[in-house]
Design a protein around this motif. Structure first.
Motif, PDB file in Angstrom:
ATOM      1  N   ASN A  18      15.944  -5.015 -14.476  1.00 54.24           N
ATOM      2  CA  ASN A  18      17.129  -4.817 -13.650  1.00 54.24           C
ATOM      3  C   ASN A  18      16.986  -5.546 -12.314  1.00 54.24           C
ATOM      4  O   ASN A  18      17.924  -6.194 -11.855  1.00 54.24           O
ATOM      5  CB  ASN A  18      17.376  -3.324 -13.420  1.00 54.24           C
ATOM      6  N   VAL A  19      15.805  -5.461 -11.715  1.00 53.80           N
ATOM      7  CA  VAL A  19      15.565  -6.167 -10.462  1.00 53.80           C
ATOM      8  C   VAL A  19      15.711  -7.671 -10.679  1.00 53.80           C
ATOM      9  O   VAL A  19      16.364  -8.364  -9.896  1.00 53.80           O
ATOM     10  CB  VAL A  19      14.179  -5.816  -9.873  1.00 53.80           C
ATOM     11  N   TRP A  68      24.966 -12.999   7.676  1.00 53.05           N
ATOM     12  CA  TRP A  68      25.046 -12.909   6.216  1.00 53.05           C
ATOM     13  C   TRP A  68      23.671 -13.115   5.577  1.00 53.05           C
ATOM     14  O   TRP A  68      23.250 -12.324   4.733  1.00 53.05           O
ATOM     15  CB  TRP A  68      26.029 -13.947   5.673  1.00 53.05           C
ATOM     16  N   SER A  69      22.966 -14.172   6.002  1.00 49.91           N
ATOM     17  CA  SER A  69      21.670 -14.482   5.376  1.00 49.91           C
ATOM     18  C   SER A  69      20.656 -13.375   5.623  1.00 49.91           C
ATOM     19  O   SER A  69      19.879 -13.026   4.735  1.00 49.91           O
ATOM     20  CB  SER A  69      21.131 -15.835   5.855  1.00 49.91           C
ATOM     21  N   HIS A  70      20.682 -12.785   6.806  1.00 47.02           N
ATOM     22  CA  HIS A  70      19.762 -11.679   7.094  1.00 47.02           C
ATOM     23  C   HIS A  70      20.005 -10.512   6.140  1.00 47.02           C
ATOM     24  O   HIS A  70      19.064  -9.934   5.587  1.00 47.02           O
ATOM     25  CB  HIS A  70      19.910 -11.213   8.546  1.00 47.02           C
ATOM     26  N   GLY A  71      21.264 -10.184   5.914  1.00 44.87           N
ATOM     27  CA  GLY A  71      21.596  -9.090   5.000  1.00 44.87           C
ATOM     28  C   GLY A  71      21.189  -9.369   3.572  1.00 44.87           C
ATOM     29  O   GLY A  71      20.630  -8.501   2.887  1.00 44.87           O
ATOM     30  N   VAL A  72      21.431 -10.592   3.111  1.00 45.12           N
ATOM     31  CA  VAL A  72      21.092 -10.970   1.734  1.00 45.12           C
ATOM     32  C   VAL A  72      19.583 -10.932   1.522  1.00 45.12           C
ATOM     33  O   VAL A  72      19.096 -10.383   0.520  1.00 45.12           O
ATOM     34  CB  VAL A  72      21.654 -12.374   1.399  1.00 45.12           C
ATOM     35  N   ILE A  73      18.838 -11.492   2.452  1.00 48.68           N
ATOM     36  CA  ILE A  73      17.384 -11.547   2.309  1.00 48.68           C
ATOM     37  C   ILE A  73      16.786 -10.148   2.421  1.00 48.68           C
ATOM     38  O   ILE A  73      15.847  -9.802   1.702  1.00 48.68           O
ATOM     39  CB  ILE A  73      16.761 -12.524   3.330  1.00 48.68           C
ATOM     40  N   SER A  74      17.340  -9.335   3.276  1.00 51.76           N
ATOM     41  CA  SER A  74      16.889  -7.944   3.382  1.00 51.76           C
ATOM     42  C   SER A  74      17.105  -7.209   2.061  1.00 51.76           C
ATOM     43  O   SER A  74      16.220  -6.476   1.587  1.00 51.76           O
ATOM     44  CB  SER A  74      17.637  -7.248   4.520  1.00 51.76           C
ATOM     45  N   ASP A  75      18.262  -7.413   1.453  1.00 54.95           N
ATOM     46  CA  ASP A  75      18.583  -6.796   0.169  1.00 54.95           C
ATOM     47  C   ASP A  75      17.611  -7.263  -0.923  1.00 54.95           C
ATOM     48  O   ASP A  75      17.068  -6.454  -1.680  1.00 54.95           O
ATOM     49  CB  ASP A  75      20.021  -7.124  -0.208  1.00 54.95           C
ATOM     50  N   ALA A  76      17.389  -8.570  -0.979  1.00 54.80           N
ATOM     51  CA  ALA A  76      16.472  -9.124  -2.005  1.00 54.80           C
ATOM     52  C   ALA A  76      15.053  -8.598  -1.780  1.00 54.80           C
ATOM     53  O   ALA A  76      14.358  -8.249  -2.744  1.00 54.80           O
ATOM     54  CB  ALA A  76      16.483 -10.648  -1.965  1.00 54.80           C
ATOM     55  N   THR A  77      14.641  -8.535  -0.532  1.00 54.84           N
ATOM     56  CA  THR A  77      13.283  -8.037  -0.217  1.00 54.84           C
ATOM     57  C   THR A  77      13.118  -6.595  -0.670  1.00 54.84           C
ATOM     58  O   THR A  77      12.101  -6.235  -1.290  1.00 54.84           O
ATOM     59  CB  THR A  77      13.005  -8.167   1.298  1.00 54.84           C
ATOM     60  N   THR A  78      14.113  -5.770  -0.405  1.00 59.13           N
ATOM     61  CA  THR A  78      14.052  -4.360  -0.816  1.00 59.13           C
ATOM     62  C   THR A  78      13.955  -4.237  -2.338  1.00 59.13           C
ATOM     63  O   THR A  78      13.148  -3.456  -2.852  1.00 59.13           O
ATOM     64  CB  THR A  78      15.289  -3.609  -0.296  1.00 59.13           C
ATOM     65  N   LYS A  79      14.768  -5.004  -3.036  1.00 57.53           N
ATOM     66  CA  LYS A  79      14.751  -4.945  -4.506  1.00 57.53           C
ATOM     67  C   LYS A  79      13.409  -5.395  -5.077  1.00 57.53           C
ATOM     68  O   LYS A  79      12.847  -4.751  -5.959  1.00 57.53           O
ATOM     69  CB  LYS A  79      15.889  -5.801  -5.079  1.00 57.53           C
ATOM     70  N   ILE A  80      12.897  -6.503  -4.561  1.00 55.78           N
ATOM     71  CA  ILE A  80      11.617  -7.029  -5.073  1.00 55.78           C
ATOM     72  C   ILE A  80      10.480  -6.075  -4.711  1.00 55.78           C
ATOM     73  O   ILE A  80       9.614  -5.803  -5.548  1.00 55.78           O
ATOM     74  CB  ILE A  80      11.361  -8.446  -4.534  1.00 55.78           C
ATOM     75  N   ALA A  81      10.500  -5.557  -3.498  1.00 59.31           N
ATOM     76  CA  ALA A  81       9.433  -4.652  -3.066  1.00 59.31           C
ATOM     77  C   ALA A  81       9.377  -3.388  -3.934  1.00 59.31           C
ATOM     78  O   ALA A  81       8.301  -2.811  -4.126  1.00 59.31           O
ATOM     79  CB  ALA A  81       9.625  -4.262  -1.599  1.00 59.31           C
ATOM     80  N   SER A  82      10.513  -2.988  -4.484  1.00 54.26           N
ATOM     81  CA  SER A  82      10.542  -1.770  -5.293  1.00 54.26           C
ATOM     82  C   SER A  82       9.748  -1.907  -6.588  1.00 54.26           C
ATOM     83  O   SER A  82       9.380  -0.898  -7.199  1.00 54.26           O
ATOM     84  CB  SER A  82      11.985  -1.363  -5.612  1.00 54.26           C
ATOM     85  N   VAL A  83       9.474  -3.137  -7.019  1.00 59.15           N
ATOM     86  CA  VAL A  83       8.715  -3.332  -8.265  1.00 59.15           C
ATOM     87  C   VAL A  83       7.433  -4.142  -8.059  1.00 59.15           C
ATOM     88  O   VAL A  83       6.715  -4.412  -9.024  1.00 59.15           O
ATOM     89  CB  VAL A  83       9.581  -4.021  -9.349  1.00 59.15           C
ATOM     90  N   GLN A  90       0.813  -1.206   0.000  1.00 58.33           N
ATOM     91  CA  GLN A  90       0.000   0.000   0.000  1.00 58.33           C
ATOM     92  C   GLN A  90       0.850   1.262   0.000  1.00 58.33           C
ATOM     93  O   GLN A  90       0.401   2.312  -0.430  1.00 58.33           O
ATOM     94  CB  GLN A  90      -0.929   0.000   1.218  1.00 58.33           C
ATOM     95  N   THR A  91       2.105   1.160   0.481  1.00 61.10           N
ATOM     96  CA  THR A  91       2.927   2.360   0.613  1.00 61.10           C
ATOM     97  C   THR A  91       4.001   2.512  -0.453  1.00 61.10           C
ATOM     98  O   THR A  91       4.572   3.589  -0.587  1.00 61.10           O
ATOM     99  CB  THR A  91       3.602   2.399   2.002  1.00 61.10           C
ATOM    100  N   ILE A  92       4.288   1.458  -1.203  1.00 60.67           N
ATOM    101  CA  ILE A  92       5.307   1.567  -2.252  1.00 60.67           C
ATOM    102  C   ILE A  92       4.729   2.373  -3.414  1.00 60.67           C
ATOM    103  O   ILE A  92       3.678   2.075  -3.945  1.00 60.67           O
ATOM    104  CB  ILE A  92       5.760   0.174  -2.745  1.00 60.67           C
ATOM    105  N   ALA A  93       5.442   3.402  -3.780  1.00 59.14           N
ATOM    106  CA  ALA A  93       4.967   4.267  -4.867  1.00 59.14           C
ATOM    107  C   ALA A  93       5.127   3.564  -6.209  1.00 59.14           C
ATOM    108  O   ALA A  93       6.028   2.766  -6.399  1.00 59.14           O
ATOM    109  CB  ALA A  93       5.767   5.569  -4.867  1.00 59.14           C
ATOM    110  N   ASN A  94       4.247   3.877  -7.134  1.00 56.30           N
ATOM    111  CA  ASN A  94       4.352   3.349  -8.494  1.00 56.30           C
ATOM    112  C   ASN A  94       5.350   4.195  -9.266  1.00 56.30           C
ATOM    113  O   ASN A  94       4.992   5.064 -10.031  1.00 56.30           O
ATOM    114  CB  ASN A  94       2.976   3.378  -9.186  1.00 56.30           C
ATOM    115  N   ASP A  95       6.601   3.913  -9.055  1.00 59.24           N
ATOM    116  CA  ASP A  95       7.694   4.677  -9.652  1.00 59.24           C
ATOM    117  C   ASP A  95       7.941   4.184 -11.077  1.00 59.24           C
ATOM    118  O   ASP A  95       8.358   3.052 -11.272  1.00 59.24           O
ATOM    119  CB  ASP A  95       8.946   4.513  -8.803  1.00 59.24           C
ATOM    120  N   PRO A  96       7.688   5.012 -12.087  1.00 57.03           N
ATOM    121  CA  PRO A  96       7.891   4.589 -13.468  1.00 57.03           C
ATOM    122  C   PRO A  96       9.365   4.368 -13.808  1.00 57.03           C
ATOM    123  O   PRO A  96       9.689   3.773 -14.820  1.00 57.03           O
ATOM    124  CB  PRO A  96       7.298   5.725 -14.299  1.00 57.03           C
TER     125      PRO A  96
END
Length: 156
Positions: free
Chosen positions: A35-36, A139-154, A23-29
């Protein structure tokens, strides 16, 4: 039993947070889904390989030598949830490949929940933890956090 209830609780919390994120992620064109995909796919492939190797070389090896509880219980739990995390990573890969980023976000969030369950088990049962487990958890926490951020952006 407590660990399984904990997993359900973590997954429900994750699903609620995903819903709020959606609900809060903007629809960024300017967000490039290709790339994601190109970033997340190799990240998940390498994370699957590293997790499977960690289970084999650290968890299973220690299980063969540890006979007493609570350490055996912790290692059994970690082995189970890391295997569940690998399954969720494979589902994440499939969803990303299909361009279904909302579903991928659910799966990658489950990965984080599964990985966190091992840490929770260690803390709740007061197990002996070797430095490799702590390093892998961080390590796994950092990797999963990174992947979550990238996926959430789209994922919209």
């Amino acid at each position: 039993m407590a660990i399984h209830i904990n997993k359900i609780s973590i997954l429900l919390t994750t699903l609620i947070s995903i819903s709020i994120s959606q609900q809060t992620i903007a629809n960024d064109p300017n967000v490039d889904k290709a790339n994601v995909k190109n970033l997340v796919t190799p990240l998940m492939v390498s994370t699957i390989a590293k997790t499977e190797e960690f289970v084999k070389t650290n968890i299973i090896t220690r299980l063969a030598t540890v006979k007493e509880n609570p350490n055996k219980d912790c290692l059994d739990t970690c082995k189970e949830v890391y295997e569940d995390a690998v399954d969720a990573m494979k589902k994440t890969l499939k969803s990303v490949d299909e361009g279904n980023y909302v579903e991928a976000l659910v799966h990658v969030s489950a990965v984080g929940s599964f990985m966190g369950t091992c840490k929770d088990s260690i803390e709740e049962i007061h197990c002996d933890v070797n430095p490799e487990m702590t390093k892998f958890e961080d390590w796994s926490h950092g990797v999963i956090s990174d992947a979550t951020t990238k996926i959430a952006s789209v994922a919209h």
